[in-house]
Design an enzyme around this catalytic site. Sequence first.
Site, PDB file in Angstrom:
ATOM      1  N   ASP A  67       0.833  -1.202   0.000  1.00 34.15           N
ATOM      2  CA  ASP A  67       0.000   0.000   0.000  1.00 34.15           C
ATOM      3  C   ASP A  67       0.869   1.254   0.000  1.00 34.15           C
ATOM      4  OD1 ASP A  67       0.883  -0.568   2.574  1.00 34.15           O
ATOM      5  OD2 ASP A  67      -1.104  -0.884   3.402  1.00 34.15           O
ATOM      6  N   ASP A 136      -7.949  -2.362  13.980  1.00 29.23           N
ATOM      7  CA  ASP A 136      -9.344  -2.517  13.539  1.00 29.23           C
ATOM      8  C   ASP A 136      -9.515  -3.707  12.588  1.00 29.23           C
ATOM      9  OD1 ASP A 136      -8.139  -1.611  11.218  1.00 29.23           O
ATOM     10  OD2 ASP A 136      -9.399   0.167  10.993  1.00 29.23           O
ATOM     11  N   HIS A 138      -7.616  -4.297   9.878  1.00 34.78           N
ATOM     12  CA  HIS A 138      -7.245  -4.113   8.469  1.00 34.78           C
ATOM     13  C   HIS A 138      -6.006  -4.931   8.113  1.00 34.78           C
ATOM     14  CE1 HIS A 138      -4.869  -0.288   9.767  1.00 34.78           C
ATOM     15  NE2 HIS A 138      -3.974  -1.196   9.452  1.00 34.78           N
ATOM     16  N   GLU A 143      -9.894  -1.340   5.203  1.00 30.35           N
ATOM     17  CA  GLU A 143     -10.540  -1.018   6.471  1.00 30.35           C
ATOM     18  C   GLU A 143     -11.834  -1.815   6.622  1.00 30.35           C
ATOM     19  OE1 GLU A 143      -8.747   0.429   8.464  1.00 30.35           O
ATOM     20  OE2 GLU A 143      -8.164   2.475   7.969  1.00 30.35           O
TER      21      GLU A 143
HETATM   22  C1  F6R Z   1       1.410  -1.659   6.214  1.00 27.35           C
HETATM   23  C2  F6R Z   1       0.010  -2.040   6.253  1.00 27.35           C
HETATM   24  C3  F6R Z   1      -0.781  -2.118   7.515  1.00 27.35           C
HETATM   25  C4  F6R Z   1       0.025  -2.513   8.743  1.00 27.35           C
HETATM   26  C5  F6R Z   1      -0.861  -2.467   9.985  1.00 27.35           C
HETATM   27  C6  F6R Z   1      -0.078  -2.805  11.237  1.00 27.35           C
HETATM   28  O1  F6R Z   1       1.899  -1.711   4.891  1.00 27.35           O
HETATM   29  O2  F6R Z   1      -0.536  -2.292   5.242  1.00 27.35           O
HETATM   30  O3  F6R Z   1      -1.844  -3.024   7.332  1.00 27.35           O
HETATM   31  O4  F6R Z   1       0.551  -3.804   8.563  1.00 27.35           O
HETATM   32  O5  F6R Z   1      -1.388  -1.196  10.116  1.00 27.35           O
HETATM   33  O6  F6R Z   1       0.883  -1.828  11.457  1.00 27.35           O
HETATM   34  P1  F6R Z   1       2.024  -2.029  12.543  1.00 27.35           P
HETATM   35  O7  F6R Z   1       2.838  -3.172  12.085  1.00 27.35           O
HETATM   36  O8  F6R Z   1       2.823  -0.746  12.481  1.00 27.35           O
HETATM   37  O9  F6R Z   1       1.357  -2.268  13.830  1.00 27.35           O
END
Ligand code: F6R
Length: 261
Positions: A67, A136, A138, A143
């Site tokens: 992303d 959440d 994702h 989302e």
């Molecule tokens: C990152 C992404 C997100 C993260 C998620 C967890 O490229 O797509 O889905 O993997 O927000 O983030 P962290 O690892 O920082 O807790």
Amino acid sequence: MEVVIEPDADAVGKRAASAVVNLLARKPNAVLGLATGSSPLPVYKELIRQVERGQLSFGGVRCFLLDEYVGLSSDHPDSYLSFIRREFARPVGLAPEQVHGLDGSATDLLAEPDRYERAIRDAGGIDLQILGIGSDGHIGFNEPISSLGSRTRLKTLTRSSRADNARFFGGDVDAVPRHVLTQGIGTILEARHVVLVAMGQSKARPVRKMIEEPVAAMFPASALQFHPHVSVVLDELAAKGLANASYYRETFANKPDYQAL
Ligand code: F6R
């Protein structure tokens, strides 16, 4: 799903990195899907260590990011491409042309996702996708209520995801972009092997919902239950909410041939 519980973040990194190492031994020109954020950092650290010791090479590998923020140019220090270059690609010697990202500053943000899907397809698809999980639920930036069949597209971040990521923007939630381009859930499910890593107490609830609760668009990571080969690698804190932890320990911890992972 394979659920592997390790004592700490370092061990999670080593275990998840072993999936990449095993893949590259079989397929040196593999296609990797890369996540950003904190969770994959121990994985990247272990892979960097092995490259520095001359045990591993990413010479034939191509990578696709999961992303990207909209509105940040690719050389902006907070773009996900900059993050991956800094934390993984440069240290393992990946050339810029080996690392593909979504262009969050594209003039046509509606055409960019199709270009990206085509690029993944032309590369032969993703062999191994590294994922984290948001509080959440994702994955990527899909989302809650994302279609479980969604493709790469433009999305709006929830306030809670922006708050989670504010730490990368000096703690200022308003500095976190509102929009992102993200691989869809359907796109992620096409990766041949998904390795999701989660560490820390704050991941205990999302990890339980992903693994042990019904599949629901309100909790996008639960869609991974449909995937034939997912490895979830957790530290003790992230595994704390699991009802069946002892079963997972028995089944997966000492699997003698961990080639699968
Ligand atoms: C990152 C992404 C997100 C993260 C998620 C967890 O490229 O797509 O889905 O993997 O927000 O983030 P962290 O690892 O920082 O807790």
